[in-house]
Design a protein around this motif. Structure first.
Motif, mmCIF file in Angstrom:
data_model
loop_
_atom_site.group_PDB
_atom_site.id
_atom_site.type_symbol
_atom_site.label_atom_id
_atom_site.label_comp_id
_atom_site.label_asym_id
_atom_site.label_seq_id
_atom_site.Cartn_x
_atom_site.Cartn_y
_atom_site.Cartn_z
ATOM 1 N N THR A 50 0.839 -1.198 0.105
ATOM 2 C CA THR A 50 0.252 -0.134 -0.029
ATOM 3 C C THR A 50 0.772 1.258 0.226
ATOM 4 O O THR A 50 2.033 1.269 0.354
ATOM 5 C CB THR A 50 -1.024 -0.127 0.995
ATOM 6 N N GLN A 99 -7.793 8.526 11.147
ATOM 7 C CA GLN A 99 -7.033 8.143 9.798
ATOM 8 C C GLN A 99 -8.388 8.436 8.835
ATOM 9 O O GLN A 99 -9.380 8.881 9.535
ATOM 10 C CB GLN A 99 -6.645 6.820 9.534
ATOM 11 N N ARG A 101 -10.765 6.419 7.586
ATOM 12 C CA ARG A 101 -11.961 5.912 7.796
ATOM 13 C C ARG A 101 -12.563 6.379 8.983
ATOM 14 O O ARG A 101 -13.759 6.363 9.291
ATOM 15 C CB ARG A 101 -11.749 4.284 7.962
ATOM 16 N N GLU A 104 -14.701 8.950 7.575
ATOM 17 C CA GLU A 104 -15.890 8.444 6.631
ATOM 18 C C GLU A 104 -16.917 8.109 7.577
ATOM 19 O O GLU A 104 -18.062 8.174 7.385
ATOM 20 C CB GLU A 104 -15.152 7.135 6.017
ATOM 21 N N PHE A 124 -14.971 2.214 -2.673
ATOM 22 C CA PHE A 124 -13.868 2.105 -1.895
ATOM 23 C C PHE A 124 -14.107 1.300 -0.578
ATOM 24 O O PHE A 124 -15.260 1.566 -0.084
ATOM 25 C CB PHE A 124 -12.950 3.327 -1.516
ATOM 26 N N THR A 127 -15.013 3.086 2.784
ATOM 27 C CA THR A 127 -15.947 3.958 2.442
ATOM 28 C C THR A 127 -17.309 3.534 2.451
ATOM 29 O O THR A 127 -18.197 3.967 3.075
ATOM 30 C CB THR A 127 -15.576 4.823 1.137
ATOM 31 N N ASN A 186 -8.960 5.029 -6.443
ATOM 32 C CA ASN A 186 -8.147 3.864 -6.085
ATOM 33 C C ASN A 186 -8.448 2.821 -6.663
ATOM 34 O O ASN A 186 -7.673 2.292 -7.737
ATOM 35 C CB ASN A 186 -8.127 3.764 -4.484
ATOM 36 N N ASP A 215 -13.765 12.385 -1.511
ATOM 37 C CA ASP A 215 -12.819 11.585 -0.730
ATOM 38 C C ASP A 215 -11.577 12.226 -1.448
ATOM 39 O O ASP A 215 -11.277 11.710 -2.544
ATOM 40 C CB ASP A 215 -13.024 10.057 -1.191
ATOM 41 N N THR A 217 -8.282 11.986 -0.599
ATOM 42 C CA THR A 217 -7.302 11.087 -0.331
ATOM 43 C C THR A 217 -6.026 11.307 -1.225
ATOM 44 O O THR A 217 -4.942 11.372 -0.762
ATOM 45 C CB THR A 217 -7.770 9.693 -0.296
ATOM 46 N N ARG A 218 -6.249 11.442 -2.465
ATOM 47 C CA ARG A 218 -5.173 11.290 -3.354
ATOM 48 C C ARG A 218 -5.181 12.447 -4.236
ATOM 49 O O ARG A 218 -4.929 12.768 -5.547
ATOM 50 C CB ARG A 218 -4.863 10.132 -4.121
ATOM 51 N N SER A 255 -7.648 10.771 3.904
ATOM 52 C CA SER A 255 -6.571 9.861 4.680
ATOM 53 C C SER A 255 -5.361 10.532 4.480
ATOM 54 O O SER A 255 -4.750 10.430 3.323
ATOM 55 C CB SER A 255 -6.761 8.493 4.004
ATOM 56 N N LYS A 258 -1.970 9.292 2.927
ATOM 57 C CA LYS A 258 -1.595 9.228 1.379
ATOM 58 C C LYS A 258 -1.062 10.578 0.981
ATOM 59 O O LYS A 258 0.155 10.942 1.026
ATOM 60 C CB LYS A 258 -2.755 8.765 0.524
ATOM 61 N N MET A 380 -0.837 -6.517 -3.271
ATOM 62 C CA MET A 380 -2.217 -6.509 -2.749
ATOM 63 C C MET A 380 -3.450 -7.111 -3.729
ATOM 64 O O MET A 380 -3.470 -6.681 -5.014
ATOM 65 C CB MET A 380 -2.715 -5.396 -2.200
ATOM 66 N N ARG A 382 -7.134 -6.659 -5.478
ATOM 67 C CA ARG A 382 -8.265 -5.872 -5.411
ATOM 68 C C ARG A 382 -9.248 -6.426 -6.631
ATOM 69 O O ARG A 382 -9.024 -5.933 -7.728
ATOM 70 C CB ARG A 382 -7.593 -4.526 -5.780
#
Ligand code: F0G
Length: 457
Positions: A50, A99, A101, A104, A124, A127, A186, A215, A217-218, A255, A258, A380, A382
């Motif tokens: 990750t 973090q 979540r 969320e 996600f 989420t 993601n 979201d 995050t990125r 988050s 990231k 990972m 997915r």
């Protein structure tokens, strides 16, 4: 094919890596029930599980940590985080959480009433789990191209405006809790959303009085793709693009692990004071006081510095350049990967990598385990395992069955990417030897984290 930009930093501290033998890795994966989440990190030579919480922090972040204010209430470290979010994201109200979540969880409790609907550009895991726990139903309104690993589209994370409006017609705007737009997406492969699409979603939300959440995050990586791919943004800094993107949203969950370049942390940020008040009420119950939200003062300091560093153009150019370098090396060797290469990871298309297996043989789970045994590279799943079961208890069959090679930020060099590429290419040549897996233990939620498997007979 060298990556064209060198790392825009030099290295001050190193962490030794150890390469174990194939036999040791075989034993380790069996002990871990063929689930890469259950491996000891010290067994992994290159850990691409990750990009979450795995960044290397800068000297400026480490020095900021030393001035962390650890007071229980009213700490100045919160003021510095709040100022950084206001300044870089243009959102006035900030509530830290431990973090993403955690954020969320709170926003789902605040905005979702049982029976409501929550559209989003692809699910996600955490989420959707929080939306469902709050009694909501998630609806995927991403464009169709996102579900096709080989479809070419510069903004494969875009919301399908027709699908979004069709959902509004079907369930009624008053039953839509909010729309959640992820920047980047993601599970679609780290694919970005265009500014034009963000504006189009905003128009629909304005017309129907729907809350537009992100979201985020990125979000810095999303901004870089807009700068590179969307007309009119070539001369705009990513920091300015971030502010412009967020100017269209009512609020966000973040988050920080990231695109705030920290090892732990997250927050909610918003414009609406009544949502802010509710978030402050709930955060005390679940996370901690509204000025620390489950974090130490030093964590808030590191996040305040990191969220600014993450939007730096030189940093982003190298960051995404490194991911692209790995992806292009694999593509040139004929390895099936999700296209275009996204922002934080290269995703192997397990259904094409292992054409002799069906989705019920858990091909992505199996491929991730085999890559680890062959090379010490941890990745990972997915795919079907991550997608979990639906309300009736049946396995969801997502269109994408992927293995994610996720690149931590500022951690590995391009030489490490060569080692990963060589290992994947070698495995691809011998792919027909890889067998499917079956569950031997499955927990009720977020099963990918802790399920155990065995090879199918
Ligand atoms: N949203 C997105 C798009 C994410 O990728 C993540 C985490 C979260 C929310 C939740 O944030 O972990 O801080 O609670 N993604 C990690 C990953 C776990 O590996 O993709 P968190």
């Amino acid at each position: 094919m060298p990556s064209n930009v060198a790392e825009p930093y030099r290295i001050k501290m190193v962490e030794p890596l150890v390469m174990h033998t194939r036999d040791e890795r075989q034993q380790a994966i069996e002990k871990a029930g063929h689930n890469t989440f259950l491996l000891k990190s010290k067994m992994c030579y290159i850990d691409l599980l990750t990009d979450s919480g795995t960044s290397a922090m800068s000297d400026r972040q480490w020095s900021a940590m030393m001035v962390g204010d650890e007071a229980y209430a009213g700490a100045v470290s919160f003021d510095r985080l709040e100022a950084a979010v206001q300044n870089s994201y243009g959102l006035p109200f900030v509530v830290p959480t431990h973090q993403g979540r955690g954020a969320e969880h709170l926003i789902s409790l605040i905005l979702i009433r049982p029976g409501m609907h929550v559209p989003g550009n692809m699910y996600f895991t955490t989420t959707r789990a929080h939306q469902e726990l709050a009694g909501g139903t998630f609806h995927d309104v991403i464009i169709d191209e996102a579900h096709d690993p080989s479809a070419q589209h510069p903004f494969k994370g875009n919301v399908d405006i027709d699908e979004f409006t069709a959902l509004i017609d079907e369930v009624g705007a008053e039953n839509i809790a909010y729309i959640n737009v992820a920047l980047t997406v993601n599970l679609a492969g780290g694919q970005p959303v265009s500014m034009a699409n963000i504006e189009a979603v905003r128009r629909v939300c304005d017309e129907h009085h729907i809350i537009m959440w992100s979201d985020a995050t990125r979000l810095a990586e999303n901004a870089w793709f807009i700068q590179q791919r969307e007309d009119g943004y070539r001369d705009t800094s990513c920091a300015d693009i971030v502010r412009e993107m967020l100017s269209h949203f009512d609020g966000l969950t973040m988050s920080g692990k990231k695109d705030c370049l920290v090892n732990i942390g997250g927050f909610l940020a918003m414009r609406d004071e009544s949502i802010f008040t509710k978030a402050r009420e709930l955060v005390v119950l679940y996370e901690g006081m509204p000025t620390y939200g489950g974090l130490a003062g030093r964590d808030l300091e590191a996040m305040a510095v990191g969220l600014v560093e993450a939007t730096d153009d030189a940093y982003l150019t190298h960051r995404i350049g490194q991911v692209t370098y790995l992806g292009e090396r694999l593509q040139e060797a004929g390895v099936p990967v999700v296209q275009p290469i996204g922002g934080h990871a290269v995703f192997l298309d397990a259904l094409r990598f292992l054409p002799h297996l069906s989705q019920d043989d858990l091909p992505a789970q199996s491929l991730a385990a085999e890559l680890f045994v062959a090379s010490g590279v941890r990745s990972m799943e997915r795919g079907i395992v991550s997608a979990g079961r639906d309300a009736e208890g049946n396995n969801r069959h997502p269109k994408l069955e992927l293995v994610r090679l996720t690149i931590p930020r500022r951690v590995y060099t391009d030489r490490h990417m060569d080692v990963v590429a060589d290992a994947v290419i070698d495995l691809h040549r011998n792919a027909e030897r890889i067998r499917g897996l079956e569950f031997v233990y499955e927990p009720p939620t977020l099963r990918f984290f802790s399920s155990r498997f065995q090879p199918k007979a």
